[in-house]
Design an enzyme around this catalytic site. Structure first.
Site, PDB file in Angstrom:
ATOM      1  N   ASN A 152      37.855 -32.616  -0.772  1.00 48.92           N
ATOM      2  CA  ASN A 152      36.391 -32.665  -0.825  1.00 48.92           C
ATOM      3  C   ASN A 152      36.073 -33.162  -2.227  1.00 48.92           C
ATOM      4  OD1 ASN A 152      33.660 -32.195  -0.914  1.00 48.92           O
ATOM      5  ND2 ASN A 152      33.776 -30.225   0.164  1.00 48.92           N
TER       6      ASN A 152
ATOM      7  N   GLU B 291      36.512 -25.406   5.586  1.00 47.40           N
ATOM      8  CA  GLU B 291      36.958 -26.230   4.447  1.00 47.40           C
ATOM      9  C   GLU B 291      38.405 -25.934   4.083  1.00 47.40           C
ATOM     10  OE1 GLU B 291      32.806 -25.907   2.078  1.00 47.40           O
ATOM     11  OE2 GLU B 291      34.265 -27.277   1.222  1.00 47.40           O
TER      12      GLU B 291
ATOM     13  N   GLU C  99      27.049 -33.160  -1.693  1.00 51.79           N
ATOM     14  CA  GLU C  99      28.437 -33.022  -1.253  1.00 51.79           C
ATOM     15  C   GLU C  99      28.582 -33.685   0.116  1.00 51.79           C
ATOM     16  OE1 GLU C  99      29.083 -29.115   0.285  1.00 51.79           O
ATOM     17  OE2 GLU C  99      31.251 -29.147  -0.103  1.00 51.79           O
TER      18      GLU C  99
ATOM     19  N   CYS D 105      29.409 -27.698  -4.585  1.00 54.88           N
ATOM     20  CA  CYS D 105      28.928 -26.614  -3.735  1.00 54.88           C
ATOM     21  C   CYS D 105      29.369 -25.216  -4.135  1.00 54.88           C
ATOM     22  CB  CYS D 105      29.302 -26.900  -2.284  1.00 54.88           C
ATOM     23  SG  CYS D 105      28.210 -26.035  -1.164  1.00 54.88           S
TER      24      CYS D 105
ATOM     25  N   ASN E 212      26.242 -28.377   0.442  1.00 57.62           N
ATOM     26  CA  ASN E 212      25.816 -28.125   1.823  1.00 57.62           C
ATOM     27  C   ASN E 212      25.865 -26.614   1.987  1.00 57.62           C
ATOM     28  OD1 ASN E 212      26.109 -30.792   3.843  1.00 57.62           O
ATOM     29  ND2 ASN E 212      27.355 -30.942   2.018  1.00 57.62           N
TER      30      ASN E 212
ATOM     31  N   LYS F 172      37.132 -30.757  -5.190  1.00 55.36           N
ATOM     32  CA  LYS F 172      36.612 -29.391  -5.098  1.00 55.36           C
ATOM     33  C   LYS F 172      37.730 -28.351  -5.160  1.00 55.36           C
ATOM     34  CE  LYS F 172      33.482 -26.645  -2.177  1.00 55.36           C
ATOM     35  NZ  LYS F 172      32.656 -26.719  -0.931  1.00 55.36           N
TER      36      LYS F 172
HETATM   37  N1  ING Z   1      28.962 -24.102   1.154  1.00 52.63           N
HETATM   38  C1  ING Z   1      28.507 -22.809   0.853  1.00 52.63           C
HETATM   39  C2  ING Z   1      28.192 -22.560  -0.623  1.00 52.63           C
HETATM   40  O1  ING Z   1      28.973 -21.989  -1.353  1.00 52.63           O
HETATM   41  C3  ING Z   1      28.409 -20.577   1.594  1.00 52.63           C
HETATM   42  C4  ING Z   1      29.378 -21.727   1.424  1.00 52.63           C
HETATM   43  C5  ING Z   1      27.515 -20.593   2.652  1.00 52.63           C
HETATM   44  C6  ING Z   1      28.393 -19.577   0.666  1.00 52.63           C
HETATM   45  C7  ING Z   1      26.600 -19.572   2.797  1.00 52.63           C
HETATM   46  C8  ING Z   1      27.475 -18.540   0.784  1.00 52.63           C
HETATM   47  C9  ING Z   1      26.568 -18.540   1.837  1.00 52.63           C
HETATM   48  O2  ING Z   1      27.076 -22.902  -1.001  1.00 52.63           O
HETATM   49  C10 ING Z   1      29.949 -24.863   0.635  1.00 52.63           C
HETATM   50  N2  ING Z   1      30.114 -26.074   1.210  1.00 52.63           N
HETATM   51  O3  ING Z   1      30.644 -24.508  -0.281  1.00 52.63           O
END
Ligand code: ING
Length: 316
Positions: free
Chosen positions: A110, A146, A47, A177, A202, A127
């Site tokens: 995204n 985001e 991503e 993601c 990410n 996304k």
């Molecule tokens: N990142 C994360 C994901 O869903 C996140 C958001 C971070 C969720 C940490 C849970 C814990 O993997 C993105 N970019 O969606």
């Protein structure tokens, strides 16, 4: 003929804020050349693969924010990736920030695209599940904005056909993601008979609203993609932007998951790394035609009835 697609999960290590797109594309081309040497038909990048994960910062200058977006795809910085696809006869999936002009209205998504071995864009996805928050939250060690920088995707979860030569054609789909944590993502693609789902991510190790989950970040990463794969009889390729990026530790754990739910390839570092697997798309049928034969076993009418009755538990 067996429809075996050799896939490279092209994990990227940290991308510094000051790193230019040309420098990142150089790293990506090195992975594409290595993938070709290993006979890959397709390479999957993370991503927002062209820049650092900028939603970790609160920014107010629209010009600064827009410096992380691409105004055209391919554009001057990414044309080399499309040229390489054609030269190597190898497709790639790329995540990036899309700045689109929609009849005079600027829109920001995204986005991920899939490009085939002739250099043509054959799939595009924006996304849908945008995690995090929209306003500056200074209590957090880092932001996750985001919802501030992107609109919710407006293309649905489209499945599309991809050809890898010699009659090896398959049905692919993409997600990005946080999408991978939601069962709807896989099922909507599963209802389109998807055979391989490409997902870049990410994912910080630390989730400020729920630090108690941090130790489970790898477990949850694998859990959601293994279950999504198995419950829809599809291959799932999950590819990280990994490592300590601008002071934020992001998980690697890029994996390739078979329709059985088994992990068949995995990255073991937090840097630029290829995990490669020969993916037989005909394995999907063993699950789509039996345990997850939707036509024979799913009961959507009954699900609807339960939901309309406001939940299965009868009132006291
Ligand atoms: N990142 C994360 C994901 O869903 C996140 C958001 C971070 C969720 C940490 C849970 C814990 O993997 C993105 N970019 O969606």
């Amino acid at each position: 003929m067996a429809r075996i697609i050799t896939v490279g999960a092209a994990q990227l290590g940290p991308i510094a804020r000051v790193e230019t797109r040309a420098q990142v594309v150089d790293r990506m081309l090195a992975l594409m050349n290595e993938a070709k040497r290993h006979g890959c038909d397709l390479v999957v990048f993370p991503e927002l693969a062209l820049t650092t994960f900028f939603p970790r910062w609160y920014m107010e200058s629209q010009a600064e924010i827009d410096s992380f977006f691409e105004r055209s795809m391919p554009g001057p910085d990414t044309q080399r990736l499309f040229d390489a696809a054609k030269r190597l006869q190898m497709g790639f999936c790329l995540g990036y920030g899309e700045l689109a002009d929609d009849g005079g209205r600027t829109r920001r998504f995204n986005t991920a695209i899939t490009v085939d071995g002739t250099g043509r864009v054959i799939g595009k996805y924006r996304k849908i599940h945008l995690p995090g928050h929209a306003e500056h939250e200074p209590w957090r060690r880092f932001q996750h904005l985001e919802k501030r920088y992107f609109e919710v995707g407006d293309l649905g979860f489209p499945a599309f056909r991809a050809s890898f030569g010699e009659g090896r054609e398959g049905i692919l789909g993409m997600a990005i993601c946080n999408d991978r944590r939601w069962p709807e993502t896989y099922r909507i693609l599963g209802l389109q008979a998807v055979e391989m789902i490409l997902i870049g991510y990410n994912t910080p190790v630390h989730n400020p609203p729920a630090p108690e989950h941090d130790a489970l970040s790898h477990f949850h990463n694998e859990l959601v993609m293994q279950s999504g794969a198995y419950q829809n009889g599809a291959w799932v390729v999950g590819v990280a932007k990994a490592g300590n990026e601008e002071g934020v530790e992001q998980i690697g754990n890029s994996i390739i998951v078979a329709p059985s739910g088994e992990i068949v390839a995995a990255c073991t570092t937090a840097g630029d790394e290829l995990a490669i697997a020969r993916c037989d798309l005909d394995l999907c049928a063993s699950f789509k035609n039996t345990i997850f034969n939707f036509a024979r076993h799913r009961q959507p009418e009954h699900y609807r009835m339960i939901v309309e009755r406001r939940g299965a538990v009868p009132p006291a």
